[in-house]
Motif scaffolding. Structure first.
Motif, PDB file in Angstrom:
ATOM      1  N   VAL A 264      15.722  60.983  -6.545  1.00 58.72           N
ATOM      2  CA  VAL A 264      15.746  62.326  -5.994  1.00 58.72           C
ATOM      3  C   VAL A 264      16.977  62.831  -5.260  1.00 58.72           C
ATOM      4  CG1 VAL A 264      14.439  64.080  -4.811  1.00 58.72           C
ATOM      5  CG2 VAL A 264      12.931  62.452  -6.056  1.00 58.72           C
ATOM      6  N   LEU A 265      16.512  62.506  -4.203  1.00 58.59           N
ATOM      7  CA  LEU A 265      18.151  62.647  -3.255  1.00 58.59           C
ATOM      8  C   LEU A 265      19.883  63.196  -3.978  1.00 58.59           C
ATOM      9  CD1 LEU A 265      19.234  63.263  -0.649  1.00 58.59           C
ATOM     10  CD2 LEU A 265      19.950  60.691  -0.408  1.00 58.59           C
ATOM     11  N   LEU A 266      19.229  61.987  -5.163  1.00 55.48           N
ATOM     12  CA  LEU A 266      20.540  62.095  -6.174  1.00 55.48           C
ATOM     13  C   LEU A 266      20.996  63.066  -6.519  1.00 55.48           C
ATOM     14  CD1 LEU A 266      20.999  58.472  -7.173  1.00 55.48           C
ATOM     15  CD2 LEU A 266      22.903  59.847  -6.275  1.00 55.48           C
ATOM     16  N   GLY A 267      19.657  64.085  -7.519  1.00 51.82           N
ATOM     17  CA  GLY A 267      20.028  64.773  -8.565  1.00 51.82           C
ATOM     18  C   GLY A 267      19.872  65.714  -7.872  1.00 51.82           C
ATOM     19  N   LEU A 268      19.214  66.396  -6.145  1.00 50.84           N
ATOM     20  CA  LEU A 268      19.553  67.405  -5.051  1.00 50.84           C
ATOM     21  C   LEU A 268      20.996  67.638  -5.007  1.00 50.84           C
ATOM     22  CD1 LEU A 268      16.927  67.360  -2.953  1.00 50.84           C
ATOM     23  CD2 LEU A 268      16.795  69.006  -4.705  1.00 50.84           C
ATOM     24  N   SER A 269      21.106  66.235  -4.840  1.00 47.46           N
ATOM     25  CA  SER A 269      23.101  66.781  -4.429  1.00 47.46           C
ATOM     26  C   SER A 269      23.753  66.727  -5.581  1.00 47.46           C
ATOM     27  CB  SER A 269      23.619  65.073  -3.856  1.00 47.46           C
ATOM     28  OG  SER A 269      22.666  64.927  -2.796  1.00 47.46           O
ATOM     29  N   VAL A 270      23.330  66.302  -6.700  1.00 48.10           N
ATOM     30  CA  VAL A 270      23.980  67.157  -8.227  1.00 48.10           C
ATOM     31  C   VAL A 270      23.918  68.473  -8.492  1.00 48.10           C
ATOM     32  CG1 VAL A 270      24.277  66.749 -10.689  1.00 48.10           C
ATOM     33  CG2 VAL A 270      24.448  64.446  -9.045  1.00 48.10           C
ATOM     34  N   LEU A 271      22.929  68.643  -7.833  1.00 45.12           N
ATOM     35  CA  LEU A 271      21.940  70.549  -8.606  1.00 45.12           C
ATOM     36  C   LEU A 271      22.734  71.276  -7.856  1.00 45.12           C
ATOM     37  CD1 LEU A 271      19.272  70.181 -10.107  1.00 45.12           C
ATOM     38  CD2 LEU A 271      20.724  70.670 -11.166  1.00 45.12           C
ATOM     39  N   ALA A 272      22.799  70.371  -5.944  1.00 48.49           N
ATOM     40  CA  ALA A 272      23.840  71.570  -4.957  1.00 48.49           C
ATOM     41  C   ALA A 272      24.631  71.515  -5.415  1.00 48.49           C
ATOM     42  CB  ALA A 272      23.165  70.398  -3.635  1.00 48.49           C
ATOM     43  N   ALA A 273      25.827  70.379  -5.301  1.00 48.34           N
ATOM     44  CA  ALA A 273      27.174  70.780  -5.513  1.00 48.34           C
ATOM     45  C   ALA A 273      27.131  71.708  -6.738  1.00 48.34           C
ATOM     46  CB  ALA A 273      27.646  69.309  -6.501  1.00 48.34           C
ATOM     47  N   GLY A 274      26.344  71.497  -8.148  1.00 45.60           N
ATOM     48  CA  GLY A 274      26.764  72.138  -8.855  1.00 45.60           C
ATOM     49  C   GLY A 274      26.586  73.793  -9.009  1.00 45.60           C
ATOM     50  N   SER A 275      25.687  74.096  -8.000  1.00 41.56           N
ATOM     51  CA  SER A 275      25.364  75.316  -7.966  1.00 41.56           C
ATOM     52  C   SER A 275      26.259  76.060  -6.808  1.00 41.56           C
ATOM     53  CB  SER A 275      24.069  75.314  -6.591  1.00 41.56           C
ATOM     54  OG  SER A 275      24.564  75.167  -5.480  1.00 41.56           O
ATOM     55  N   CYS A 276      26.897  74.931  -5.840  1.00 42.37           N
ATOM     56  CA  CYS A 276      28.394  76.054  -4.935  1.00 42.37           C
ATOM     57  C   CYS A 276      29.187  76.395  -5.579  1.00 42.37           C
ATOM     58  CB  CYS A 276      28.112  74.554  -3.898  1.00 42.37           C
ATOM     59  SG  CYS A 276      27.103  74.450  -3.149  1.00 42.37           S
ATOM     60  N   LEU A 277      29.842  74.817  -6.414  1.00 37.72           N
ATOM     61  CA  LEU A 277      30.838  75.153  -7.643  1.00 37.72           C
ATOM     62  C   LEU A 277      30.943  76.311  -8.513  1.00 37.72           C
ATOM     63  CD1 LEU A 277      32.051  71.494  -8.526  1.00 37.72           C
ATOM     64  CD2 LEU A 277      33.107  73.190  -6.902  1.00 37.72           C
ATOM     65  N   GLY A 278      29.185  76.509  -8.717  1.00 36.87           N
ATOM     66  CA  GLY A 278      28.978  77.948  -9.992  1.00 36.87           C
ATOM     67  C   GLY A 278      29.286  78.903  -9.033  1.00 36.87           C
ATOM     68  N   ILE A 279      28.906  79.192  -7.599  1.00 37.91           N
ATOM     69  CA  ILE A 279      29.325  80.369  -6.867  1.00 37.91           C
ATOM     70  C   ILE A 279      30.578  80.591  -6.927  1.00 37.91           C
ATOM     71  CG2 ILE A 279      28.377  81.163  -4.464  1.00 37.91           C
ATOM     72  CD1 ILE A 279      26.125  79.710  -4.554  1.00 37.91           C
ATOM     73  N   ALA A 280      31.011  79.578  -6.213  1.00 38.91           N
ATOM     74  CA  ALA A 280      32.573  79.450  -5.737  1.00 38.91           C
ATOM     75  C   ALA A 280      34.024  79.693  -7.902  1.00 38.91           C
ATOM     76  CB  ALA A 280      32.868  78.386  -5.946  1.00 38.91           C
ATOM     77  N   THR A 281      33.428  79.396  -8.601  1.00 41.23           N
ATOM     78  CA  THR A 281      34.567  79.800  -9.434  1.00 41.23           C
ATOM     79  C   THR A 281      33.714  80.771 -10.961  1.00 41.23           C
ATOM     80  OG1 THR A 281      33.128  78.036 -10.928  1.00 41.23           O
ATOM     81  CG2 THR A 281      34.907  77.492  -9.684  1.00 41.23           C
ATOM     82  N   LEU A 282      32.190  81.032 -11.350  1.00 42.40           N
ATOM     83  CA  LEU A 282      31.775  81.981 -11.702  1.00 42.40           C
ATOM     84  C   LEU A 282      31.036  83.213 -11.803  1.00 42.40           C
ATOM     85  CD1 LEU A 282      29.642  79.191 -13.794  1.00 42.40           C
ATOM     86  CD2 LEU A 282      31.625  79.877 -14.670  1.00 42.40           C
ATOM     87  N   VAL A 283      31.109  83.314 -10.037  1.00 41.61           N
ATOM     88  CA  VAL A 283      30.239  84.810  -9.457  1.00 41.61           C
ATOM     89  C   VAL A 283      31.315  85.307  -9.709  1.00 41.61           C
ATOM     90  CG1 VAL A 283      29.335  86.008  -7.725  1.00 41.61           C
ATOM     91  CG2 VAL A 283      27.746  83.695  -8.977  1.00 41.61           C
ATOM     92  N   PRO A 284      31.219  86.499  -9.726  1.00 34.78           N
ATOM     93  CA  PRO A 284      32.426  88.006  -9.936  1.00 34.78           C
ATOM     94  C   PRO A 284      32.419  88.003  -8.785  1.00 34.78           C
ATOM     95  CG  PRO A 284      31.319  88.286 -11.365  1.00 34.78           C
ATOM     96  CD  PRO A 284      30.359  87.199 -11.007  1.00 34.78           C
ATOM     97  N   PRO A 285      33.484  88.487  -7.901  1.00 35.73           N
ATOM     98  CA  PRO A 285      33.796  89.519  -6.443  1.00 35.73           C
ATOM     99  C   PRO A 285      33.361  89.966  -6.361  1.00 35.73           C
ATOM    100  CG  PRO A 285      35.846  88.289  -6.712  1.00 35.73           C
ATOM    101  CD  PRO A 285      34.884  88.017  -8.200  1.00 35.73           C
ATOM    102  N   GLY A 286      31.990  90.685  -5.270  1.00 37.05           N
ATOM    103  CA  GLY A 286      31.242  91.691  -4.836  1.00 37.05           C
ATOM    104  C   GLY A 286      29.901  91.928  -6.034  1.00 37.05           C
ATOM    105  N   ASP A 287      29.838  90.703  -6.527  1.00 40.17           N
ATOM    106  CA  ASP A 287      28.997  91.127  -7.988  1.00 40.17           C
ATOM    107  C   ASP A 287      27.212  90.666  -6.859  1.00 40.17           C
ATOM    108  OD1 ASP A 287      26.543  90.908  -9.922  1.00 40.17           O
ATOM    109  OD2 ASP A 287      28.038  89.976 -11.195  1.00 40.17           O
TER     110      ASP A 287
END
Length: 411
Positions: A264-287
């Motif tokens: 569970v810890l592994l799964g959460l960490s993988v998903l958390a890393a993905g969510s952080c990278l998604g916010i950093a790279t995929l979310v347009p500024p100001g959206d």
């Protein structure tokens, strides 16, 4: 129901504490931006808060032993009110950082008193239900505190006076209550080395939880400012992560009780890393809408990591080490929480707002790699303690679930 009603004064007091403490951090970040503090200086304020929080967790049990619960709570409320009132009076980032040490200490002391009081006045038959209501009240206060951010004027006397008012109001329910304070508890020992050797993976999971949770809470407002969010939108952005964390607790807990917690810890960490990278790279500024969704997913994946890590550590601990273990977990969380706001703010100043989430993604990747390594060193264990949502509030929380068969139900 009678038992819950008898704790009404404690519940109202902690709700008011959360209203004040939950709004002070974001307000300081926004106020610092208005006054002209650098991004690094604003990050220092968050680090100072968690340094004071750790001091409060460490010294308050001894303070309760010397002067009792009621006087210790009154002292905490007074320190918190003074710290808030002095913000508009004394200017400068380093003066404010010192004030945040004191307010962090006061918040930790208030939670330590209330949780110690609940532990002493409940039994194994009703402790879980009382604790559940306590956490609902606590989370309600946290969400309302984020809502206040939309209306508080940064760097104003009125805003800090309102926070100080909450610190004063939290005294009234206990002062007017006819409930008798419990006997003073024995303070837990702090034994972080033993806890680290017990489960290195759990210890790192707790540190990562401190890095991500504290960084988002304390530097998240600056991230919002850098993305051209309004003050109201920043409040929704911060609240979205809390809502995500709340929504994830039951399903994550159900899964964590059915399988190896490290999976569970592994799964959460993988998903958390993905969510952080998604916010950093995929979310347009100001959206704003995409940022709300990203913050919610971040809360779903990152916030339960503390509880899962703590559950795994408790599975491995002997009964007579439970309380000391959970005190050590707060210590590990504080280590991550103290350094994270300063590093996150420095990275924002150096490379832009997305760097904060890239940093958070990197620590989750490190947790994944280390957990995989530890799984080669220790065979899987059957879950032995039920998963529970565990906030980072005081070192006495573990006592509340030191129940049947000599085992602590703390997750």
């Amino acid at each position: 129901m009678g038992t819950l009603l008898s704790f009404t004064a404690l519940f109202v007091s902690i709700y008011l504490v959360q209203l004040g403490s939950g709004s002070l951090g974001p307000l300081d970040a926004l106020s610092g931006a208005v006054i002209g503090f650098s991004t690094e200086q604003i990050g220092l304020l968050g680090s100072a808060h968690f340094f004071g929080f750790f001091l409060g967790c460490y010294v308050t049990p001894r303070l309760i032993g010397n002067i009792g619960h009621s006087r210790a709570f009154a002292a905490a409320a007074a320190i918190g009110a003074i710290g808030a009132l002095l913000h508009p009076v004394l200017q400068g980032p380093y003066v404010w950082a010192l004030l945040r040490v004191f307010t962090g200490l006061a918040i930790a002391a208030a939670y330590t008193v209330v949780e110690s009081w609940l532990h002493a006045k409940t039994g194994n038959d009703n402790r879980g239900r009382v604790y559940g209501v306590f956490r609902v009240v606590d989370l309600a206060g946290a969400l309302c505190a984020q809502g206040l951010i939309a209306f508080l004027e940064p760097a104003s006397y009125a805003a800090y006076n309102l926070i100080a008012m909450f610190c004063c109001l939290c005294l009234l329910p206990l002062a007017l209550s006819q409930r008798v304070a419990p006997d003073t508890p024995k303070a837990p020992r702090l034994r972080p080395i033993k806890a680290l050797l017990l489960s290195p993976a759990a210890a790192l999971g707790i540190i990562v939880a401190g890095v991500t949770g504290a960084g988002f809470r304390m530097v998240g407002p600056i991230y919002g400012v850098e993305n051209d969010l309004s003050q109201g939108q920043i409040a929704v952005f911060l609240a979205s992560a809390i809502l995500g964390g709340v929504a994830a607790q039951y399903p994550v807990g159900w899964v964590a009780d059915k399988t190896d917690r490290r999976h569970v810890l592994l799964g959460l960490s993988v998903l958390a890393a993905g969510s952080c990278l998604g916010i950093a790279t995929l979310v347009p500024p100001g959206d704003a809408g995409s940022l709300y969704l990203g913050a919610f997913i971040f809360g779903v994946t990152a916030y339960p990591i503390y509880s899962v890590s703590a559950a795994y550590a408790n599975d491995l601990a002997e009964a007579d080490f439970m309380v000391e273990l959970n005190a050590a977990l707060i210590f590990f969380y504080s280590l991550g929480a103290i350094v994270s706001p300063t590093i996150s703010a420095w990275l924002i100043a150096l490379a832009g707002p997305s760097a904060m989430f890239v940093f958070m993604a990197s620590v989750h990747v490190a947790l994944v790699v280390f957990t995989l390594y530890r799984m080669t060193r220790r065979a899987g264990t059957e879950p032995r303690t039920p998963y529970r949502y565990v906030p980072r509030t005081s070192m006495l929380l573990g006592r509340m679930f030191k129940g049947a068969n000599g085992r602590n139900g703390k997750g």
